[in-house]
Design an enzyme around this catalytic site. Structure first.
Site, PDB file in Angstrom:
ATOM      1  N   GLU A  41     -40.755  15.229  49.493  1.00  0.00           N
ATOM      2  CA  GLU A  41     -42.158  14.808  49.473  1.00  0.00           C
ATOM      3  C   GLU A  41     -43.113  15.966  49.229  1.00  0.00           C
ATOM      4  OE1 GLU A  41     -42.841  10.649  51.889  1.00  0.00           O
ATOM      5  OE2 GLU A  41     -43.422  12.525  52.847  1.00  0.00           O
ATOM      6  N   LYS A  78     -45.736   0.892  47.351  1.00  0.00           N
ATOM      7  CA  LYS A  78     -46.386   0.092  48.392  1.00  0.00           C
ATOM      8  C   LYS A  78     -47.323  -0.942  47.782  1.00  0.00           C
ATOM      9  CE  LYS A  78     -46.256   3.616  52.027  1.00  0.00           C
ATOM     10  NZ  LYS A  78     -47.048   4.461  52.940  1.00  0.00           N
ATOM     11  N   HIS A  83     -13.948  15.400  49.738  1.00  0.00           N
ATOM     12  CA  HIS A  83     -12.977  14.430  49.220  1.00  0.00           C
ATOM     13  C   HIS A  83     -13.635  13.356  48.372  1.00  0.00           C
ATOM     14  CE1 HIS A  83      -9.487  15.905  51.643  1.00  0.00           C
ATOM     15  NE2 HIS A  83     -10.493  16.428  52.345  1.00  0.00           N
TER      16      HIS A  83
END
Length: 552
Positions: free
Chosen positions: A404, A540, A425
């Site tokens: 951010e 948003k 792995h």
């Protein structure tokens, strides 16, 4: 002349005070430093509240710098009786009269070694080590010196982009002492009266606390208070299962939101508050809800005023991802039974240590410069690596902190995180031989909190008897060293290693502040605002439109 030795208890005269400690001179010509962390077991804001120039002090010798006989001293290591001897000579069988040298030559002798000594002392206290020997490239740190000096001044003078959100830089010194003590009392109340604390928050409103609690308690803690996180997801399965689990638990709530209208957190708080009120009644529920929000305004603050909830403050000049040392992080951390006094002390010591533009000794800024250099030389990803599952949430916290702060205007490193050896792995092949887009930053703890020994097996069918008697920490360390060698020497993947002596509240506080300061420097090197996040508003708005929210 006899020199003092480790564990001696001696009397000297305070000859100087700086923000990092007090200098003491002794009758035998030796000099020493009481570092601020050795003044008192309590948090020390002002050293002169405890010692003053010219007065005699009774101290314990913690260590000696052999080359010049300088002493590392402690006040807090003395017990009450020992501490009182300087004030009441009758306690002595034979009071010792000491002569304090006022020679200017003695002080010049001390000053001649001061910078090196203080740096070494702070390194010993904070124990954050940055190893840049595996970054493959040769970086000319001196070429960054003017930029770093300018940016450090911008941070301290609060004159750069987003300067309204630089309150965190001095928060370990300027924090609200009354609220801090109230947090400790409320946390004790929660620990004594509830089985579960539900932390409702998202992003910076919970990641710091979760990272700290996991790192310090481990993933399978037997602590009497369970911590559950809600408000960080819309998942119906997750939320429904948490709600079902809480029906049979005695729980308290810590809701964290600056505005009180963050959608994920607000939905979760509405649900869990309703459940709580049905279980214990509205009046009793008020005693079980603790809110961290804006000091004066917002939907949550208004609700707190109406209902009378215990309330803590998220300061106006500190953004969510930099808020771990405010009540946002410290209250749930204290509820988890962890030492927030030591944590804020660690942050304070980091603040003192890294508030300078000295590129020879400031590893925090050297780390920031290394990130910037690698980014400008075709690296797109910083992969945060841990070798402890309990540290995986630190990786999540770092992803938000750097993501951010830096991911703007088409710039910035993409922050990722892995936990080795597990992820070796799955991603090990790509890191070793895939596209050369990344470098690794290893976060390493030198001494584990717990350890376990590999036993002998008579049949040895698994062929592991060559490891019998060895500890898992030994195996983990060799796995780290082998992986580092492979990635750097064969894979040509640059690696940075950041290590702490041990994972406790003090060292974690120092480490988190280290990363916050480095992030601010890194973002300013990119010439962007580290403290806004305009991009998150886009999703948003789209979400609110699709949900049918008025005005969208």
């Amino acid at each position: 002349m006899m020199f003092y030795k480790e564990n001696d208890i001696v009397i000297g005269k305070v000859t100087g005070i700086q923000n990092y400690g007090a200098f003491v001179m002794f009758d035998n010509g030796q000099t020493g430093l009481i570092h601020i962390s050795e003044i008192s077991s309590k948090f020390v804001k002002n050293i002169e509240d405890y010692v003053k120039i010219g007065e005699k002090v009774r101290v314990k010798v913690l260590g000696i710098e052999e080359k010049n006989n300088y002493l590392k001293l402690s006040l807090k290591a003395l017990n009450d009786r020992e501490r009182q001897k300087i004030k009441n000579p009758l306690i002595f069988n034979k009071p010792k009269r000491i002569k304090i040298s006022n020679s200017e030559d003695d002080f010049k002798k001390l000053r001649s070694h001061l910078d090196k000594w203080i740096t070494k002392s702070l390194e010993e206290q904070n124990m954050i080590k940055v190893d840049l020997t595996n970054i493959i490239s040769d970086i000319n740190f001196e070429s960054y010196s003017e930029k770093v000096k300018t940016i450090n001044n911008m941070i301290n003078n609060k004159s750069g982009a987003g300067s309204d959100f630089l309150g965190w830089t001095t928060w370990p010194k300027d924090y609200d002492k009354e609220e801090f003590e109230r947090m400790i009392k409320c946390a004790e109340y929660v620990r004594n009266n509830f089985e579960v604390l539900v932390v409702c928050g998202i992003g910076g409103s919970y990641l710091g606390a979760r990272a700290a609690i996991d790192a310090l308690r481990g993933l399978y803690s037997d602590d009497k208070l369970e911590i559950i996180y809600l408000g960080q997801t819309f998942s119906p399965l997750y939320v429904a299962q948490v709600m079902s689990y809480l029906k049979n638990k005695k729980f308290a709530i810590n809701v964290i939101s600056k505005s009180g209208t963050t959608t994920e957190t607000s939905i979760a708080f509405r649900l869990v508050k309703e459940l709580l009120e049905k279980k214990v009644g509205k009046d009793e529920a008020r005693k079980c809800i603790f809110a961290t929000t804006d000091k004066a305004r917002g939907a949550l603050k208004e609700l707190c005023n109406t209902e009378g909830y215990e309330t803590f403050v998220l300061p106006d000049d500190i953004g969510g991802r930099y808020s771990v040392f405010t009540a946002v992080g410290l209250f749930p951390i204290a509820c988890a039974g962890l030492d927030i006094k030591e944590m804020i002390q660690g942050a304070y010591d980091s603040m003192v240590k890294y508030d300078n533009d000295d590129l020879i000794n400031n590893d925090c800024y050297k780390y920031a410069i290394t990130r910037d250099y690698l980014y400008r030389h075709n690296k797109a990803v910083e992969l945060f690596v841990t070798y402890e599952p309990s540290l995986s949430q630190i990786g999540e916290w770092l992803k938000q902190l750097f993501g951010e702060s830096e991911g703007k205007e088409g710039k910035g490193l993409f922050p990722g995180s892995v936990t080795f050896s597990t992820d070796l792995h799955s991603l090990g092949q790509f890191i070793q031989e895939g596209s050369h887009i990344m470098f690794e930053t290893i976060i390493k703890v030198d001494n584990p909190t717990l350890d376990i020994e590999i036993p002998h097996d008579d049949d040895d069918l698994d062929g592991l008897n060559y490891l019998e008697g060895k500890t898992l920490s030994f195996v983990n360390e060799k796995a780290m060293q082998g992986t580092l060698k492979a990635h750097v020497e064969v894979g040509k993947v640059p690696n940075i290693v950041i290590s702490v002596e041990k994972m406790d509240s003090y060292h974690l506080g120092g480490l988190l502040y280290f990363f916050m300061r480095a992030c601010a420097m890194s973002a300013y090197l990119l010439e962007i605002n580290p403290f806004n996040q305009p991009g998150v508003e886009v999703y948003k708005k789209n979400m609110f439109h699709l949900l049918g929210k008025k005005g969208y």
